[in-house]
Structures are given as C-alpha cells and as structure tokens.
Design a protein around this motif. Structure first.
Motif, PDB file in Angstrom:
ATOM      1  N   VAL A  70       0.824  -1.209   0.000  1.00 35.49           N
ATOM      2  CA  VAL A  70       0.000   0.000   0.000  1.00 35.49           C
ATOM      3  C   VAL A  70       0.862   1.265   0.000  1.00 35.49           C
ATOM      4  CG1 VAL A  70      -1.871   1.213   1.155  1.00 35.49           C
ATOM      5  CG2 VAL A  70      -1.808  -1.267   1.212  1.00 35.49           C
ATOM      6  N   SER A  71       2.006   1.234   0.697  1.00 32.30           N
ATOM      7  CA  SER A  71       2.841   2.437   0.764  1.00 32.30           C
ATOM      8  C   SER A  71       3.414   2.793  -0.600  1.00 32.30           C
ATOM      9  CB  SER A  71       3.977   2.243   1.774  1.00 32.30           C
ATOM     10  OG  SER A  71       4.889   1.252   1.336  1.00 32.30           O
ATOM     11  N   VAL A  72       3.831   1.791  -1.379  1.00 35.11           N
ATOM     12  CA  VAL A  72       4.359   2.087  -2.712  1.00 35.11           C
ATOM     13  C   VAL A  72       3.239   2.586  -3.626  1.00 35.11           C
ATOM     14  CG1 VAL A  72       4.061  -0.190  -3.784  1.00 35.11           C
ATOM     15  CG2 VAL A  72       6.003   1.246  -4.436  1.00 35.11           C
ATOM     16  N   ALA A  96      -2.097  16.452   1.059  1.00 36.31           N
ATOM     17  CA  ALA A  96      -2.320  16.144   2.474  1.00 36.31           C
ATOM     18  C   ALA A  96      -2.630  14.664   2.665  1.00 36.31           C
ATOM     19  CB  ALA A  96      -3.465  16.997   3.014  1.00 36.31           C
ATOM     20  N   THR A  97      -3.426  14.099   1.765  1.00 33.99           N
ATOM     21  CA  THR A  97      -3.754  12.672   1.843  1.00 33.99           C
ATOM     22  C   THR A  97      -2.512  11.816   1.651  1.00 33.99           C
ATOM     23  OG1 THR A  97      -5.976  13.103   0.979  1.00 33.99           O
ATOM     24  CG2 THR A  97      -5.178  10.836   0.862  1.00 33.99           C
ATOM     25  N   GLN A  98      -1.660  12.223   0.705  1.00 29.54           N
ATOM     26  CA  GLN A  98      -0.435  11.474   0.452  1.00 29.54           C
ATOM     27  C   GLN A  98       0.489  11.494   1.663  1.00 29.54           C
ATOM     28  OE1 GLN A  98       2.593  12.730  -2.638  1.00 29.54           O
ATOM     29  NE2 GLN A  98       1.628  11.059  -3.772  1.00 29.54           N
ATOM     30  N   VAL A  99       0.625  12.669   2.291  1.00 39.51           N
ATOM     31  CA  VAL A  99       1.447  12.776   3.499  1.00 39.51           C
ATOM     32  C   VAL A  99       0.882  11.899   4.614  1.00 39.51           C
ATOM     33  CG1 VAL A  99       2.140  14.328   5.377  1.00 39.51           C
ATOM     34  CG2 VAL A  99       2.377  15.058   2.995  1.00 39.51           C
ATOM     35  N   LEU A 100      -0.429  11.987   4.830  1.00 40.28           N
ATOM     36  CA  LEU A 100      -1.075  11.205   5.886  1.00 40.28           C
ATOM     37  C   LEU A 100      -0.842   9.711   5.701  1.00 40.28           C
ATOM     38  CD1 LEU A 100      -3.075  11.103   8.329  1.00 40.28           C
ATOM     39  CD2 LEU A 100      -4.900  10.879   6.645  1.00 40.28           C
ATOM     40  N   MET A 101      -1.118   9.201   4.497  1.00 39.32           N
ATOM     41  CA  MET A 101      -0.993   7.769   4.255  1.00 39.32           C
ATOM     42  C   MET A 101       0.455   7.321   4.306  1.00 39.32           C
ATOM     43  SD  MET A 101      -3.814   7.174   1.234  1.00 39.32           S
ATOM     44  CE  MET A 101      -3.537   5.395   1.267  1.00 39.32           C
ATOM     45  N   VAL A 103       3.011   8.628   5.996  1.00 40.88           N
ATOM     46  CA  VAL A 103       3.522   8.606   7.364  1.00 40.88           C
ATOM     47  C   VAL A 103       2.917   7.441   8.146  1.00 40.88           C
ATOM     48  CG1 VAL A 103       3.704   9.884   9.539  1.00 40.88           C
ATOM     49  CG2 VAL A 103       3.983  11.081   7.368  1.00 40.88           C
ATOM     50  N   VAL A 104       1.638   7.131   7.894  1.00 41.66           N
ATOM     51  CA  VAL A 104       1.025   5.966   8.538  1.00 41.66           C
ATOM     52  C   VAL A 104       1.833   4.711   8.234  1.00 41.66           C
ATOM     53  CG1 VAL A 104      -0.937   4.391   8.469  1.00 41.66           C
ATOM     54  CG2 VAL A 104      -1.347   6.828   8.652  1.00 41.66           C
ATOM     55  N   PHE A 105       2.137   4.489   6.963  1.00 43.96           N
ATOM     56  CA  PHE A 105       2.779   3.243   6.573  1.00 43.96           C
ATOM     57  C   PHE A 105       4.263   3.211   6.935  1.00 43.96           C
ATOM     58  CE2 PHE A 105      -0.789   3.531   3.407  1.00 43.96           C
ATOM     59  CZ  PHE A 105      -1.565   2.575   4.046  1.00 43.96           C
ATOM     60  N   ILE A 106       4.938   4.366   6.872  1.00 47.04           N
ATOM     61  CA  ILE A 106       6.344   4.402   7.272  1.00 47.04           C
ATOM     62  C   ILE A 106       6.482   4.109   8.765  1.00 47.04           C
ATOM     63  CG2 ILE A 106       8.301   5.960   7.645  1.00 47.04           C
ATOM     64  CD1 ILE A 106       8.193   4.927   4.852  1.00 47.04           C
ATOM     65  N   THR A 107       5.620   4.734   9.579  1.00 51.36           N
ATOM     66  CA  THR A 107       5.659   4.499  11.025  1.00 51.36           C
ATOM     67  C   THR A 107       5.298   3.060  11.362  1.00 51.36           C
ATOM     68  OG1 THR A 107       4.975   6.807  11.383  1.00 51.36           O
ATOM     69  CG2 THR A 107       4.801   5.307  13.248  1.00 51.36           C
ATOM     70  N   ALA A 108       4.243   2.551  10.722  1.00 51.26           N
ATOM     71  CA  ALA A 108       3.827   1.170  10.983  1.00 51.26           C
ATOM     72  C   ALA A 108       4.915   0.192  10.549  1.00 51.26           C
ATOM     73  CB  ALA A 108       2.519   0.873  10.255  1.00 51.26           C
ATOM     74  N   GLU A 109       5.594   0.486   9.442  1.00 52.20           N
ATOM     75  CA  GLU A 109       6.660  -0.425   8.980  1.00 52.20           C
ATOM     76  C   GLU A 109       7.786  -0.499   9.992  1.00 52.20           C
ATOM     77  OE1 GLU A 109       9.364  -1.468   5.086  1.00 52.20           O
ATOM     78  OE2 GLU A 109       7.855   0.107   4.978  1.00 52.20           O
ATOM     79  N   VAL A 151      -1.127   5.536  12.734  1.00 46.16           N
ATOM     80  CA  VAL A 151      -2.239   6.464  12.501  1.00 46.16           C
ATOM     81  C   VAL A 151      -2.091   7.710  13.362  1.00 46.16           C
ATOM     82  CG1 VAL A 151      -4.720   6.768  12.731  1.00 46.16           C
ATOM     83  CG2 VAL A 151      -3.818   4.639  11.776  1.00 46.16           C
ATOM     84  N   LEU A 152      -1.777   7.531  14.647  1.00 45.25           N
ATOM     85  CA  LEU A 152      -1.634   8.675  15.556  1.00 45.25           C
ATOM     86  C   LEU A 152      -0.502   9.589  15.110  1.00 45.25           C
ATOM     87  CD1 LEU A 152      -2.382  10.155  18.164  1.00 45.25           C
ATOM     88  CD2 LEU A 152      -0.823   8.610  19.399  1.00 45.25           C
ATOM     89  N   ASN A 153       0.637   9.017  14.783  1.00 42.41           N
ATOM     90  CA  ASN A 153       1.790   9.811  14.344  1.00 42.41           C
ATOM     91  C   ASN A 153       1.468  10.574  13.060  1.00 42.41           C
ATOM     92  OD1 ASN A 153       4.599  10.579  14.619  1.00 42.41           O
ATOM     93  ND2 ASN A 153       5.028   9.244  12.886  1.00 42.41           N
ATOM     94  N   ALA A 154       0.785   9.892  12.136  1.00 43.87           N
ATOM     95  CA  ALA A 154       0.457  10.528  10.856  1.00 43.87           C
ATOM     96  C   ALA A 154      -0.533  11.678  11.034  1.00 43.87           C
ATOM     97  CB  ALA A 154      -0.112   9.489   9.896  1.00 43.87           C
ATOM     98  N   VAL A 155      -1.540  11.483  11.871  1.00 44.84           N
ATOM     99  CA  VAL A 155      -2.536  12.546  12.097  1.00 44.84           C
ATOM    100  C   VAL A 155      -1.876  13.775  12.714  1.00 44.84           C
ATOM    101  CG1 VAL A 155      -4.565  13.182  13.454  1.00 44.84           C
ATOM    102  CG2 VAL A 155      -4.517  10.995  12.243  1.00 44.84           C
ATOM    103  N   LEU A 156      -1.011  13.575  13.696  1.00 44.16           N
ATOM    104  CA  LEU A 156      -0.333  14.696  14.347  1.00 44.16           C
ATOM    105  C   LEU A 156       0.533  15.466  13.354  1.00 44.16           C
ATOM    106  CD1 LEU A 156       0.751  13.101  17.764  1.00 44.16           C
ATOM    107  CD2 LEU A 156      -1.024  14.820  17.385  1.00 44.16           C
ATOM    108  N   HIS A 157       1.354  14.745  12.594  1.00 39.52           N
ATOM    109  CA  HIS A 157       2.261  15.412  11.654  1.00 39.52           C
ATOM    110  C   HIS A 157       1.506  16.088  10.507  1.00 39.52           C
ATOM    111  CE1 HIS A 157       6.219  14.426  13.190  1.00 39.52           C
ATOM    112  NE2 HIS A 157       5.813  13.196  13.431  1.00 39.52           N
ATOM    113  N   THR A 158       0.497  15.410   9.984  1.00 38.30           N
ATOM    114  CA  THR A 158      -0.236  15.977   8.850  1.00 38.30           C
ATOM    115  C   THR A 158      -1.012  17.222   9.268  1.00 38.30           C
ATOM    116  OG1 THR A 158      -0.468  13.758   7.905  1.00 38.30           O
ATOM    117  CG2 THR A 158      -1.888  15.482   7.025  1.00 38.30           C
TER     118      THR A 158
END
Length: 318
Positions: A70-72, A96-101, A103-109, A151-158
């Motif tokens: 999904v990240s790629v 904004a959507t691209q940044v959110l998604m 960061v979600v996947f980078i953090t989760a990885e 998700v939490l990290n991505a929401v805060l940063h975005t």
C-alpha cells in the motif's frame, strides 16, 4: 492571515525535462511498481493460504508485505502519471492525503520491524517460552499497537504541517509530498513546531533502533552458541534478511529527515526518497524469501497453482 497563503495545489519535482527521459522514468517506475505488487501480493497469498505459515513470524511478515504494497501505491502511481502526462501538479487535498498515508505506513513499517526483531529474539534466545510469550493475543495486540501508532503519528504530523501558511511558493523539490519539503515553504519560523514533532519522532525511532541493536546482539550471541551448523544456518536465515531490510530502511529514512539543510540538494533528496520509499517495497519480498525455505516453497506453490494448477509440496513427500 490571507487565504492565498494556502495554495490550491503543489508542484512536484519532475524527474526529467525531456519527453524521452520522462517516458523512461515512467517505464522504470512501472517495472518497480509491478515488481512490488507481484512480490508482496505473492507473500500475502502464500502466508494466508498456507497453514504452516500461520505463526507469529509470518503474521508480522504478512503485515509488513501489506504495508509495502500500500505504501508504494501511495507515491509511485502519481509520479508515473505525472511523467506519462507531462505534468507536475497535485491538489492540496491530494498532497495532504499522500502525506497522511505515507507517514502511517512508514511508522507502521518501522514498528513492525521492531516487533519482528523481538519475535526473533524470543524464538532464538527463549525457545521454550516462545509459545507462551508470543501467543495469538499478544501478537494481535502488538499489531494493533503498530497500526495505531502509525495512525496517531500521521494525524499529528499531517495536521500540524498543513496548519502553517506558506510564503515560499508551492513548488516542492521532491516527486511526492514530503514533510521536510513542505516545511521549507512555511512562513517565518512556524515550522519549528513541526520540527519539534519530528525530533520527538526521531527520539522514539532511536529508542526502537537501540532495541533492535540490543536484540540482535543477544540473537547473534545465542546463535553462535548453537552446536550444529545446520541450526546456526537456520537461525541466521530468518534473522539476516530482517536485518538487511532494517538497515536499508533506517539508513536512508533517518538521513533524509535528520540531515542538515546545508547538504540538501534536489538530486540527493530525490535519490534518498527513492531509496527509502520505492526500493524497499520492491526488494523486501526478494530479501525475505531468498534464505527462507518455507516461504520460498509457499510462494512457488502459489505460482505453480496459478499457472499450472498443480504442485507437489516437498514437505509432504516421503
């Protein structure tokens, strides 16, 4: 605050100025993207359809393959479309959507890579207690925590990044929307608040990295004490691929986000972004299956089942 401070679109960095090189970039990214989809898709189906692979290690690997797939898909298709149609624009909401998604996947990885290191530590250093420590409930809780932290990290940063007015135009020196590139367009020193969040994230990532290092020091000490060469080979075959993925991901991602602005060059930023966002999803399936006999057999079974509808499982042959 003027509404003009918030642009309706961003301009992404083109890979080339000439049409021929743009089409070459499109073909190169298409090949990488298809390889990532095929490799991670095969791992997902192989683990899901093979009862022998329903173990904690492969459960976490399944999550990692899903993240890579999904990240790629978050960054590469847009870059390919821009090269194919000779455009560089992305809408404000799309950015904004691209940044959110992303960061979600980078953090989760990174979270799953840390969990997988702990899983290997328990399996090799405490094998008699592995079933008790890594039970189904514990694995599910770890996976939920990894996804939740992403998700939490991505929401805060975005939310923080896109709350700043932009005074330096709308051109990003990157082929996708990346937080450091957006911060460079911010007015005055408003970006310092986001840098504070990045530092906190970097500290947490460093803590995970220390945990990874300590885990692997203990793992290698235990492996070297295994008397049989076959046992050592099997232990290394499950650990070294994971370590290679961790090194590739961390070295490029951390350097990208923590390097000083004085050594920031568009070509360097572009190369690093490709190395940590595009290359890992394509090569991770190869790294994980190269020395893992069980996974290699399961993937081969899926391929043979698709094309030939027949396969003999070597584990069941007498």
């Amino acid at each position: 605050m003027s509404n003009s401070s918030f642009p309706t679109e961003f301009l992404l960095l083109p890979f080339a100025d000439t049409r021929e090189l743009q089409l070459l970039h499109f073909g190169l990214f298409l090949g990488i993207y298809l390889a990532a989809l095929l490799g991670n898709g095969l791992i997902l189906t192989a683990i899901a359809c093979n009862d022998r692979l329903h173990t904690p290690m492969y459960f976490f690997l399944l999550n990692l393959a899903l993240i890579d797939l999904v990240s790629v898909s978050t960054t590469v298709p847009k870059a390919m479309a821009n090269s194919l149609w000779d455009t560089t624009t992305i809408s404000y909401a799309g950015c904004a959507t691209q940044v959110l998604m992303f960061v979600v996947f980078i953090t989760a990885e990174f979270s799953f890579l840390t969990i997988m290191a702990y899983d290997r530590y328990v399996a090799i250093c405490k094998p008699l207690h592995y079933g008790t420590i890594m039970d189904n409930r514990t694995c599910a809780n770890m996976a939920a925590a990894a996804w939740g932290s992403g998700v939490l990290n991505a929401v805060l940063h975005t939310a923080n990044t896109f709350s700043f007015p932009l005074c330096q135009g709308n051109a990003l020196d990157q082929f996708f929307c990346e937080i450091p590139q957006i911060l460079r367009l911010s007015c005055t020193d408003a970006y310092l608040q986001e840098i504070g969040l990045l530092v906190v994230s970097a500290v947490l990532a460093s803590g995970c990295f220390v945990f990874l290092v300590v885990s692997y020091v203990q793992i290698f000490r235990s492996v070297l004490r295994i008397p049989s060469e076959q046992g050592r080979h099997k232990a290394f075959s499950t650990c070294l691929p994971h370590l290679a993925v961790v090194c590739l991901f961390l070295s490029t991602a951390l350097f990208t986000y923590l390097k000083p602005p004085s050594i920031s060059l568009p070509s360097l930023d572009l190369l690093l972004a490709v190395l940590y966002s595009v290359v890992p999803p394509a090569v991770n399936p190869l790294i994980y299956s190269m020395k893992n006999k069980e996974l290699k057999v399961a993937v081969r079974k899926q391929i043979c089942g698709i094309f030939f509808n027949t396969y003999k499982d070597p584990f069941t042959l007498q």
